[in-house]
Design a protein around this motif. Sequence first.
Motif, mmCIF file in Angstrom:
data_model
loop_
_atom_site.group_PDB
_atom_site.id
_atom_site.type_symbol
_atom_site.label_atom_id
_atom_site.label_comp_id
_atom_site.label_asym_id
_atom_site.label_seq_id
_atom_site.Cartn_x
_atom_site.Cartn_y
_atom_site.Cartn_z
ATOM 1 N N ARG A 63 0.883 -1.264 -0.160
ATOM 2 C CA ARG A 63 -0.043 -0.402 0.247
ATOM 3 C C ARG A 63 0.897 1.223 -0.214
ATOM 4 N NH1 ARG A 63 -5.478 1.333 1.714
ATOM 5 N NH2 ARG A 63 -6.029 3.041 2.101
ATOM 6 N N GLY A 64 0.520 2.372 -0.632
ATOM 7 C CA GLY A 64 1.444 3.387 -0.714
ATOM 8 C C GLY A 64 0.704 4.085 -0.352
ATOM 9 N N LEU A 65 -0.084 5.793 -0.533
ATOM 10 C CA LEU A 65 -0.766 6.826 0.415
ATOM 11 C C LEU A 65 -2.173 6.750 0.175
ATOM 12 C CD1 LEU A 65 1.022 9.683 -0.485
ATOM 13 C CD2 LEU A 65 0.204 8.397 1.772
ATOM 14 N N GLY A 126 -3.916 13.779 -10.359
ATOM 15 C CA GLY A 126 -4.656 14.828 -10.243
ATOM 16 C C GLY A 126 -4.359 15.102 -8.515
ATOM 17 N N THR A 127 -3.660 14.246 -8.189
ATOM 18 C CA THR A 127 -3.428 14.709 -6.889
ATOM 19 C C THR A 127 -0.963 14.263 -6.270
ATOM 20 O OG1 THR A 127 -2.987 13.850 -4.725
ATOM 21 C CG2 THR A 127 -3.605 12.462 -6.090
ATOM 22 N N CYS A 138 -0.077 1.234 -10.893
ATOM 23 C CA CYS A 138 -1.584 1.633 -11.032
ATOM 24 C C CYS A 138 -1.318 2.061 -12.495
ATOM 25 C CB CYS A 138 -2.490 2.496 -10.700
ATOM 26 S SG CYS A 138 -2.677 1.906 -8.769
ATOM 27 N N HIS A 141 -1.651 8.375 -15.348
ATOM 28 C CA HIS A 141 -1.563 8.448 -16.626
ATOM 29 C C HIS A 141 -1.703 9.892 -15.957
ATOM 30 C CE1 HIS A 141 -5.928 7.616 -16.348
ATOM 31 N NE2 HIS A 141 -6.151 8.822 -15.904
ATOM 32 N N GLY A 187 -0.129 -4.435 -8.039
ATOM 33 C CA GLY A 187 1.239 -5.171 -6.543
ATOM 34 C C GLY A 187 0.698 -6.134 -5.904
ATOM 35 N N LEU A 325 -6.891 20.553 -5.896
ATOM 36 C CA LEU A 325 -8.187 18.983 -5.255
ATOM 37 C C LEU A 325 -7.357 19.145 -3.371
ATOM 38 C CD1 LEU A 325 -10.086 17.011 -6.809
ATOM 39 C CD2 LEU A 325 -11.210 18.964 -5.465
#
Length: 469
Positions: A63-65, A126-127, A138, A141, A187, A325
């Motif tokens: 798991r990342g963030l 987007g983050t 993942c 893009h 993963g 965001l």
Amino acid sequence: MGTDPAVVPGKQWEVAAVPQPRREKLTGWGRTAPSVAQVVRPRTREQIAEAVAGAGPRGVVARGLGRSYGDPAQNAGGLVLDLTGMNRILGVDLDQGTVEVEPGVSLQQLMQAMLPFGYFVPVTPGTRYVTVGGAIGCDIHGKSHHADGSFAQHVLELDLLLADGSVRTLTPETEPELFWATAGGMGLTGVIVRAKLRMMRVETSRIQVETQRVANLDDAMERMTLTDADYRFSVASLDNLATGPSLGRGWVESGNFATLDQLPEKLRGNPLAFSPKPLAAMPDVFPSGLLNRRTIRLMNEANFRRAPKDARPHLATIGGFFHPLDAIHDWNRVYGAAGFLQYQFVVPFAAASTLRRIVERVAVQGAPSFVTVLKRFGPASPGYLSFPADGWTLTYDFPTGTPGLAGLLRWMDAQVLEAGGRLYLAKDSRLDAGDLAAMYPRLEAFRKVRAEADPHGVFVSDQSRRLGL
Ligand SMILES: Cc1cc2nc3c(=O)[nH]c(=O)nc-3n(C[C@H](O)[C@H](O)[C@H](O)COP(=O)(O)OP(=O)(O)OC[C@H]3O[C@@H](n4cnc5c(N)ncnc54)[C@H](O)[C@@H]3O)c2cc1C
């Protein structure tokens, strides 16, 4: 040596044992489908190997963030490796424009470290709050897919810790199968413990942006198609509730990194400045249902009116253009405890009629979406389960309590499938296993590579169980 927190002080030759796992309830960013797992936070690859070896019958996943929307970084009843503690930048080659990192380094960290030297991350979503491990897992893009491809296409090398504890160094040239099964492989092939990335050269940290209001979907698609070659970054935001001649109205933002001579005098002293700070944190006090058809209609109207009628060039910051965001921490709480789901699909350019049909049905049904984003993808990467492929990609954010949502989404799945399109696993929380197999024609090939790398199926997630990955 002494700087490694995993080394016991005073006994520097002795590596500390794996930290104790903690029982935790985990969700993705959409906060749907929580599940409980033992979570451990390793600091070294030895600790990861030890944790993987002791994973038990329910297996383990990295798991990342936790910025995936659904359940790919959860493992109910099993083990989850929180890799955010492995966040060291291991080496930088400024001549080559490359950087070597541990998997828990975030894109925010990379920007902070590399922008002063004139380098930006090769692909940003987007983050900024995603890790390099999650970005490769993942094969993410950004707004520049038509120009830059996906994240893993900028990975020169990675170290993958396999189920048996061994570590393999993979490059697209030397081990293409395992490399491209890992890129976008959610993963499930092993744990990425190091990556070497090619960064993007920039002269400044500002983006020269043109924003233009578009009257409807056709207008948006035409503008994006005509201007693709001129802009590295391009995205349209749509009012998803507008119907009739205004169906798909919104605005298109197109941009390129500004050159030094495009900066006004007052910014030239520090052209690579980057110090975004979150403005506030969203408290966890909102009832589910606050974002509904009425409130989103009002916001859509206000946003549409704010967009300029004619394209006006202006300079934007990295945060303002790529990650608006991120200005508010934990903004997902505004959906309340019931959460929301993001639905992102791609259909080939030739299936523009399917795109239009979906936009129309969502608008007529009045399913509110706070964010509705249209982008154009370029050619697919070789990733077996990578999502992007030549075509239009559309993203909706739907609150889970939306009346008739389940039926609408099933209908959308069928439309996407029939058009030869697919849904994005990083956003998925509800897809049907059969539909997924039909959407990803290389799934069998992925399974074969995965079975060779992990014959006993040690790496599993809630998503992989749900979808039979
Ligand atoms: C506001 C917002 C905007 C977004 N915009 C975009 C966008 O524009 N484009 C886009 O592509 N995505 C976008 N996303 C999704 C996000 O980029 C991906 O979900 C990304 O993978 C999240 O990274 P993470 O570190 O949080 O990974 P997690 O969500 O924690 O994990 C994601 C997957 O990667 C795997 N993984 C994590 N670390 C490792 C590792 N070290 N080794 C092996 N596997 C690992 C996990 O097992 C899991 O399957 C957005 C998300 C949010 C919240």
